[in-house]
Design a protein around this motif. Structure first.
Motif, PDB file in Angstrom:
ATOM      1  N   LYS A 103       0.833  -1.193   0.000  1.00 43.21           N
ATOM      2  CA  LYS A 103       0.000   0.000   0.000  1.00 43.21           C
ATOM      3  C   LYS A 103       0.873   1.252   0.000  1.00 43.21           C
ATOM      4  N   GLU A 137      -1.152   5.133   5.884  1.00 44.60           N
ATOM      5  CA  GLU A 137      -1.122   4.194   4.765  1.00 44.60           C
ATOM      6  C   GLU A 137      -2.446   4.273   4.023  1.00 44.60           C
ATOM      7  N   ILE A 176      -5.539   2.950   2.191  1.00 44.82           N
ATOM      8  CA  ILE A 176      -6.264   1.671   2.235  1.00 44.82           C
ATOM      9  C   ILE A 176      -7.051   1.445   0.942  1.00 44.82           C
ATOM     10  N   ALA A 177      -7.905   2.421   0.585  1.00 43.06           N
ATOM     11  CA  ALA A 177      -8.769   2.238  -0.586  1.00 43.06           C
ATOM     12  C   ALA A 177      -9.397   3.556  -0.992  1.00 43.06           C
ATOM     13  N   LEU A 226      -9.454   6.459   1.886  1.00 44.01           N
ATOM     14  CA  LEU A 226      -9.368   6.012   3.276  1.00 44.01           C
ATOM     15  C   LEU A 226      -7.909   5.807   3.654  1.00 44.01           C
ATOM     16  N   GLN A 261      -5.200   4.743   6.871  1.00 44.31           N
ATOM     17  CA  GLN A 261      -4.955   4.142   8.183  1.00 44.31           C
ATOM     18  C   GLN A 261      -3.787   4.899   8.808  1.00 44.31           C
ATOM     19  N   ARG A 312      -7.980   6.629  14.401  1.00 44.52           N
ATOM     20  CA  ARG A 312      -7.206   5.572  13.743  1.00 44.52           C
ATOM     21  C   ARG A 312      -7.241   5.682  12.222  1.00 44.52           C
ATOM     22  N   GLN A 313      -8.315   6.288  11.707  1.00 41.26           N
ATOM     23  CA  GLN A 313      -8.474   6.393  10.262  1.00 41.26           C
ATOM     24  C   GLN A 313      -8.958   7.796   9.892  1.00 41.26           C
ATOM     25  N   ASP A 341     -14.291   0.982  11.809  1.00 39.35           N
ATOM     26  CA  ASP A 341     -13.238   0.644  10.851  1.00 39.35           C
ATOM     27  C   ASP A 341     -13.902   0.574   9.481  1.00 39.35           C
ATOM     28  N   SER A 390     -12.416  -0.131   6.619  1.00 44.45           N
ATOM     29  CA  SER A 390     -11.583  -0.890   5.677  1.00 44.45           C
ATOM     30  C   SER A 390     -12.369  -1.823   4.771  1.00 44.45           C
ATOM     31  N   GLU A 391     -13.474  -2.370   5.252  1.00 44.18           N
ATOM     32  CA  GLU A 391     -14.237  -3.336   4.465  1.00 44.18           C
ATOM     33  C   GLU A 391     -15.440  -2.713   3.748  1.00 44.18           C
ATOM     34  N   LYS A 392     -15.613  -1.416   3.867  1.00 41.55           N
ATOM     35  CA  LYS A 392     -16.771  -0.750   3.258  1.00 41.55           C
ATOM     36  C   LYS A 392     -16.580  -0.618   1.751  1.00 41.55           C
TER      37      LYS A 392
END
Length: 113
Positions: free
Chosen positions: A2, A24, A26-27, A39, A41, A54-55, A87, A89-91
């Motif tokens: 990433k 970092e 993420i997406a 997004l 991190q 955190r994000q 979080d 990250s999975e959205k």
């Protein structure tokens, strides 16, 4: 691997924590109002107003700048923080309740050494 970024925080003015912030990528995620967000991190989470951040979710600040510029170069961005305990990250799509408008800054790619 990433992308690694540095985010300089210009606003909120009352923010006195680490600056710049290492993060970092993420997406790139579509969101409300046909906007696209990036997004991040945060490498070293920090406290702000009694919550752990955190994000971040960012988007270009100026009309005409595309999200690709924030991802692969440097540009001024609007910064939103993700509420403590969430979080993203999975959205696959963001909603307004997924983030809190927070400030303005400048994102840049980390220099490779």
């Amino acid at each position: 691997m990433k992308q690694q970024h540095v985010l300089e925080i210009y606003e909120p003015y009352e923010y006195t924590g680490q600056n710049p912030v290492a993060a970092e990528g993420i997406a790139v995620i579509p969101g409300p109002s046909r906007e696209v967000y990036y997004l991040l991190q945060i490498s070293s989470p920090f406290e702000f107003e009694h919550e752990t951040v955190r994000q971040f979710v960012i988007m270009p600040h100026y009309n005409g700048d595309k999200i690709d510029r924030a991802v692969s170069s440097s540009c001024t961005v609007n910064i939103s923080r993700v509420p403590d305990g969430m979080d993203l990250s999975e959205k696959s799509r963001l909603a307004f309740e997924d983030f809190l408008r927070w400030g303005v800054g400048k994102i840049s790619l980390c220099e490779e050494h």
